[in-house]
Design a protein around this motif. Structure first.
Motif, PDB file in Angstrom:
ATOM      1  N   TYR A 176       0.870  -1.177   0.000  1.00 13.98           N
ATOM      2  CA  TYR A 176       0.000   0.000   0.000  1.00 13.98           C
ATOM      3  C   TYR A 176       0.906   1.226   0.000  1.00 13.98           C
ATOM      4  O   TYR A 176       1.543   1.544   0.994  1.00 13.98           O
ATOM      5  CB  TYR A 176      -0.901   0.025   1.235  1.00 13.98           C
ATOM      6  N   LEU A 223      -9.802  -1.358  -0.356  1.00 10.24           N
ATOM      7  CA  LEU A 223      -9.801  -0.392   0.750  1.00 10.24           C
ATOM      8  C   LEU A 223     -11.099   0.404   0.799  1.00 10.24           C
ATOM      9  O   LEU A 223     -11.659   0.651   1.873  1.00 10.24           O
ATOM     10  CB  LEU A 223      -8.615   0.560   0.610  1.00 10.24           C
ATOM     11  N   GLU A 271     -10.801  -1.469   7.450  1.00 11.38           N
ATOM     12  CA  GLU A 271      -9.842  -0.618   6.741  1.00 11.38           C
ATOM     13  C   GLU A 271      -8.531  -0.502   7.512  1.00 11.38           C
ATOM     14  O   GLU A 271      -7.443  -0.633   6.925  1.00 11.38           O
ATOM     15  CB  GLU A 271     -10.424   0.772   6.499  1.00 11.38           C
ATOM     16  N   LEU A 319      -4.649  -1.489   6.283  1.00  7.01           N
ATOM     17  CA  LEU A 319      -3.547  -0.526   6.253  1.00  7.01           C
ATOM     18  C   LEU A 319      -2.428  -0.925   7.205  1.00  7.01           C
ATOM     19  O   LEU A 319      -1.246  -0.724   6.900  1.00  7.01           O
ATOM     20  CB  LEU A 319      -4.077   0.869   6.597  1.00  7.01           C
TER      21      LEU A 319
END
Length: 463
Positions: free
Chosen positions: A116, A174, A190, A194
């Protein structure tokens, strides 16, 4: 066993997904507000306890070009000489998580960890306009205009295209996680993605029977032996469904009757490209598959290329098992969409407000047909603690009565009470309660799940 039925998943346009997941949504006129509320309700109905556990995301910019550039490379990689394939994979930072030396493998997989990164070049990372997107213009304005840059006969763009398409899919995952967090009142989906920081991308080639014949050919002949017959004498055996010589560029369309695929889905588990299982991450994002049919101008079993053809009966060959209604659902999806499936970790983290999907990939009875797809597995960090105490997931899953969720201590009796194909499916999938303990980390859950499916004595260890 109930009849096989067609499932056309809920379609969520990417522009609506952006609006629904925006951190500061713009004030919209009442009709638009009502429409978006209806859309978000449809999302939760699709992913919730009473839904199939998946949906389709359509209209994602740049995806058509990236998909058409990447997916055909899966077949090319699968059929390469091993040393040449290893060189190409290494040059693009890819590896494999299946034994590629096995000539009887049903799939070839080429994998890489994706990060990410927050890609500012992706077309949807700019601020949302005040009154939302125009669904038609969003795709047109951000489409890749020069597809030729991605379309090359070799593998020069393999790594770049893999990363770009993977980034699109991670971003979609996401956004779906953010939307689900808001609708369920949770905060974990979420943030768990992350915190993980990475996702696994897999470019997958599902082998035709012809592919395996090619792989087993003596090395000298497969690399251009002069003993090959000329193109004018080339014909595949009838069992492969091709009765005449094909030439490069031939327009090929295979018309397939519903019975061709629906009857296959009632047969043994040995007729599956991928066995019945639950994904154990948070979300799995997949491209709609591409189906290819081989042509050969150099002699039987010496592949020179392939043509894209229509899916068997319009299906993706992805099928779901609904144990409540004792039926198999065959998934039908738009060709340039993403399919988003719920995994078991999302089921747990959402406290049962999302439903994980029991699924497999069927192998149609067409020996020359192969299937290409790209999958991104979104998962929590390895040290994420999975808590099931006072968690409604157990009771929810018992209501849904999915095959893996027989009550602990009684699942053997549950398995033995099933018969026929339903019994085969139940016995192939280890119960969640045998794989998950309260307080496990995701890494521990992952290892135990893999062991019970595929380890020595696992339910699919010899499949």
């Amino acid at each position: 066993m109930g009849a096989v039925e067609i499932l056309e998943p809920f379609e969520l346009h990417f522009a609506d997904l952006l609006l629904l997941s925006c951190s500061s949504p713009a004030v919209s006129p009442p009709p638009e507000t009502e429409r978006l509320e209806s859309v978000s309700g449809g999302v939760m109905a699709a992913l919730g306890p009473s839904g199939p556990g998946l949906l389709c995301v359509t209209g994602v910019p740049a995806v058509p070009a990236l998909r058409r550039a990447l997916l055909p490379l899966a077949q090319k990689l699968a059929l390469l000489d091993g040393a040449e394939r290893a060189r190409i994979l290494k040059s693009h930072g890819l590896g494999s998580d299946v034994p590629l030396k096995n000539p009887d493998r049903t799939v070839s997989s080429f994998a890489k960890q994706l990060k990410y990164m927050g890609h500012p070049t992706l077309p949807w990372t700019s601020n949302l306009p005040e009154h939302g997107y125009d669904n038609g213009n969003l795709s047109k304005e951000n489409a890749i205009e020069d597809e030729q840059e991605l379309r090359d006969p070799g593998f020069e763009q393999l790594g770049n295209t893999f990363n770009l398409l993977g980034s699109c899919m991670m971003e979609v995952g996401l956004q779906v996680a953010r939307l689900c967090d808001r609708k369920t009142g949770g905060q974990e989906l979420e943030s768990s993605l992350l915190d993980s920081g990475t996702a696994k991308g897999r470019l997958i080639h599902y082998h035709s029977k012809l592919d395996n014949l090619i792989i087993r050919e003596p090395k000298g002949r497969s690399n251009g032996s002069s003993r090959r017959p000329t193109a004018s004498h080339t014909a595949f055996p009838q069992e492969f469904g091709i009765l005449t010589t094909l030439s490069p560029g031939t327009e090929l369309q295979r018309e397939t009757k519903s019975s061709d695929i629906l009857n296959v889905s009632r047969t043994s588990l040995a007729d599956l490209w991928q066995q019945w299982h639950y994904d154990y991450g948070i979300f799995t994002v997949l491209t709609a598959p591409m189906f290819l049919m081989a042509y050969d101008v150099n002699g039987p079993h010496h592949i020179s290329g392939s043509n894209e053809c229509s899916p068997p009966d319009g299906h993706t060959c992805l099928q779901l098992f609904d144990n409540v209604r004792d039926r198999i659902l065959m998934v039908k999806a738009p060709p340039e969409s993403f399919i988003v499936q719920v995994g078991e970790s999302a089921d747990i983290l959402s406290k049962g407000k999302l439903r994980s999907t029991l699924h497999s990939v069927i192998r149609p009875g067409l020996g020359d047909l192969c299937r290409e797809t790209f999958v991104v597995f979104l998962q929590p960090a390895w040290d994420k603690i999975l808590c099931i105490s006072n968690n409604s997931v157990a009771s929810t899953r018992q209501e849904v009565s999915t095959p893996t969720e027989a009550i602990c201590g009684d699942h053997d009796e549950e398995k033995e009470s099933k018969s026929g194909r339903q019994g085969e499916i139940v016995r192939a999938v280890p119960p969640l309660c045998s794989r998950l303990r309260d307080g496990m980390t995701f890494a521990e859950f992952s290892r135990e799940t893999t062991r019970q499916y595929y380890g020595g004595g696992g339910t699919q260890s010899r499949r």
